[in-house]
Write a protein that holds these residues in place. Sequence first.
Motif, PDB file in Angstrom:
ATOM      1  N   GLN A  12       0.816  -1.208   0.000  1.00 30.71           N
ATOM      2  CA  GLN A  12       0.000   0.000   0.000  1.00 30.71           C
ATOM      3  C   GLN A  12       0.854   1.263   0.000  1.00 30.71           C
ATOM      4  O   GLN A  12       1.893   1.334   0.664  1.00 30.71           O
ATOM      5  CB  GLN A  12      -0.895  -0.024   1.239  1.00 30.71           C
ATOM      6  CG  GLN A  12      -1.828   1.146   1.409  1.00 30.71           C
ATOM      7  CD  GLN A  12      -2.899   1.193   0.337  1.00 30.71           C
ATOM      8  OE1 GLN A  12      -2.675   1.792  -0.723  1.00 30.71           O
ATOM      9  NE2 GLN A  12      -4.032   0.574   0.590  1.00 30.71           N
TER      10      GLN A  12
ATOM     11  N   ARG B 165      -8.501  -8.814   3.742  1.00 28.11           N
ATOM     12  CA  ARG B 165      -7.295  -8.986   2.936  1.00 28.11           C
ATOM     13  C   ARG B 165      -6.178  -8.023   3.341  1.00 28.11           C
ATOM     14  O   ARG B 165      -5.064  -8.136   2.878  1.00 28.11           O
ATOM     15  CB  ARG B 165      -7.632  -8.781   1.454  1.00 28.11           C
ATOM     16  CG  ARG B 165      -8.671  -9.753   0.921  1.00 28.11           C
ATOM     17  CD  ARG B 165      -8.997  -9.513  -0.552  1.00 28.11           C
ATOM     18  NE  ARG B 165      -9.655  -8.230  -0.770  1.00 28.11           N
ATOM     19  CZ  ARG B 165      -9.074  -7.160  -1.299  1.00 28.11           C
ATOM     20  NH1 ARG B 165      -7.803  -7.204  -1.688  1.00 28.11           N
ATOM     21  NH2 ARG B 165      -9.745  -6.038  -1.469  1.00 28.11           N
ATOM     22  N   ARG B 166      -6.497  -7.083   4.216  1.00 27.90           N
ATOM     23  CA  ARG B 166      -5.536  -6.052   4.615  1.00 27.90           C
ATOM     24  C   ARG B 166      -4.765  -6.485   5.853  1.00 27.90           C
ATOM     25  O   ARG B 166      -5.349  -6.966   6.826  1.00 27.90           O
ATOM     26  CB  ARG B 166      -6.276  -4.750   4.920  1.00 27.90           C
ATOM     27  CG  ARG B 166      -5.371  -3.596   5.336  1.00 27.90           C
ATOM     28  CD  ARG B 166      -6.218  -2.418   5.784  1.00 27.90           C
ATOM     29  NE  ARG B 166      -5.414  -1.234   6.089  1.00 27.90           N
ATOM     30  CZ  ARG B 166      -5.906  -0.129   6.635  1.00 27.90           C
ATOM     31  NH1 ARG B 166      -7.193  -0.054   6.947  1.00 27.90           N
ATOM     32  NH2 ARG B 166      -5.120   0.900   6.883  1.00 27.90           N
TER      33      ARG B 166
ATOM     34  N   TRP C 106      -1.953  -5.825   1.129  1.00 23.60           N
ATOM     35  CA  TRP C 106      -3.288  -6.251   0.717  1.00 23.60           C
ATOM     36  C   TRP C 106      -3.133  -7.533  -0.092  1.00 23.60           C
ATOM     37  O   TRP C 106      -2.354  -7.570  -1.060  1.00 23.60           O
ATOM     38  CB  TRP C 106      -3.978  -5.178  -0.130  1.00 23.60           C
ATOM     39  CG  TRP C 106      -4.571  -4.063   0.681  1.00 23.60           C
ATOM     40  CD1 TRP C 106      -3.942  -2.936   1.122  1.00 23.60           C
ATOM     41  CD2 TRP C 106      -5.924  -3.976   1.150  1.00 23.60           C
ATOM     42  NE1 TRP C 106      -4.813  -2.150   1.823  1.00 23.60           N
ATOM     43  CE2 TRP C 106      -6.041  -2.756   1.862  1.00 23.60           C
ATOM     44  CE3 TRP C 106      -7.045  -4.801   1.022  1.00 23.60           C
ATOM     45  CZ2 TRP C 106      -7.236  -2.348   2.454  1.00 23.60           C
ATOM     46  CZ3 TRP C 106      -8.242  -4.390   1.612  1.00 23.60           C
ATOM     47  CH2 TRP C 106      -8.331  -3.186   2.320  1.00 23.60           C
TER      48      TRP C 106
ATOM     49  N   ARG D 284      -4.702  -8.164  11.191  1.00 22.35           N
ATOM     50  CA  ARG D 284      -5.591  -8.510  10.081  1.00 22.35           C
ATOM     51  C   ARG D 284      -7.041  -8.702  10.520  1.00 22.35           C
ATOM     52  O   ARG D 284      -7.945  -8.673   9.690  1.00 22.35           O
ATOM     53  CB  ARG D 284      -5.075  -9.787   9.393  1.00 22.35           C
ATOM     54  CG  ARG D 284      -5.737 -10.110   8.068  1.00 22.35           C
ATOM     55  CD  ARG D 284      -5.000 -11.233   7.361  1.00 22.35           C
ATOM     56  NE  ARG D 284      -5.579 -11.556   6.064  1.00 22.35           N
ATOM     57  CZ  ARG D 284      -5.034 -12.383   5.175  1.00 22.35           C
ATOM     58  NH1 ARG D 284      -3.879 -12.975   5.453  1.00 22.35           N
ATOM     59  NH2 ARG D 284      -5.623 -12.620   4.015  1.00 22.35           N
TER      60      ARG D 284
END
Length: 233
Positions: free
Chosen positions: A120, A159-160, A130, A145
């Motif tokens: 990111q 997903r981050r 991600w 997460r």
Amino acid sequence: MPMKHFIVAKLFLLFLIFSSCTSKPDSVSLFNGKDLSGWHIDVPEMDTVPTARNPFIIRKGMLVSLGTPNGHIITDKEYEDFRLEIEYRFAGKPGNCGVLVFASTPRSLYKMFPKSIEVQMMHENAGDFWCIVEDITTNNMEERRGPKAEWGITEGKKRRILNLTDDSEKPLGQWNSMSIECLNNTIKVWVNGDLVNYGFDATASKGQIALQAEGAEVEFRKIVLTPINVLTN
């Protein structure tokens, strides 16, 4: 020629031949400052809208992502075991962007994002991971997460993976440096010299590199790749 000198000359010649055969490639700039050679554009809107603009342009020797329409600029080549050094800034308003490594199948997520791991660049979030139809593991995963039952790599999943630091980015309008080291299936990320993320056991270890157009204008003045074997030899 005396035998001793002949032997020395022959050994020197063999050394030159050996060196030329075993020399390693040096760092290479992935952007030449003039055009988009070595890259291709994947912007879904350009498929169907004849007037859609290419959001990736050259301006004053810089690669610029105009932010819209959304999409990616992707290297033609695949890479593995490298360090990628990028200098970027949000010249106007703060916003979103990212660097995708280990990229492969295009439009795998939301019919937009190539299968990859994103590093990111979003303002105040630089260094987050991600997961985009690929996965990676970090320390303190549940803390960073969310609940494990909600993890995933496709639409609607968590997903981050949050980065490790705050305040590593420079104020808006100033240039940031980001280094991404990919070795086997590990990824390390530095922002302005701070180690901001480290992931391992990634589900990929090579692929293309992509930059995003994701809503905000971003300028890139450096995109340099160095093979890991150059760094360690």
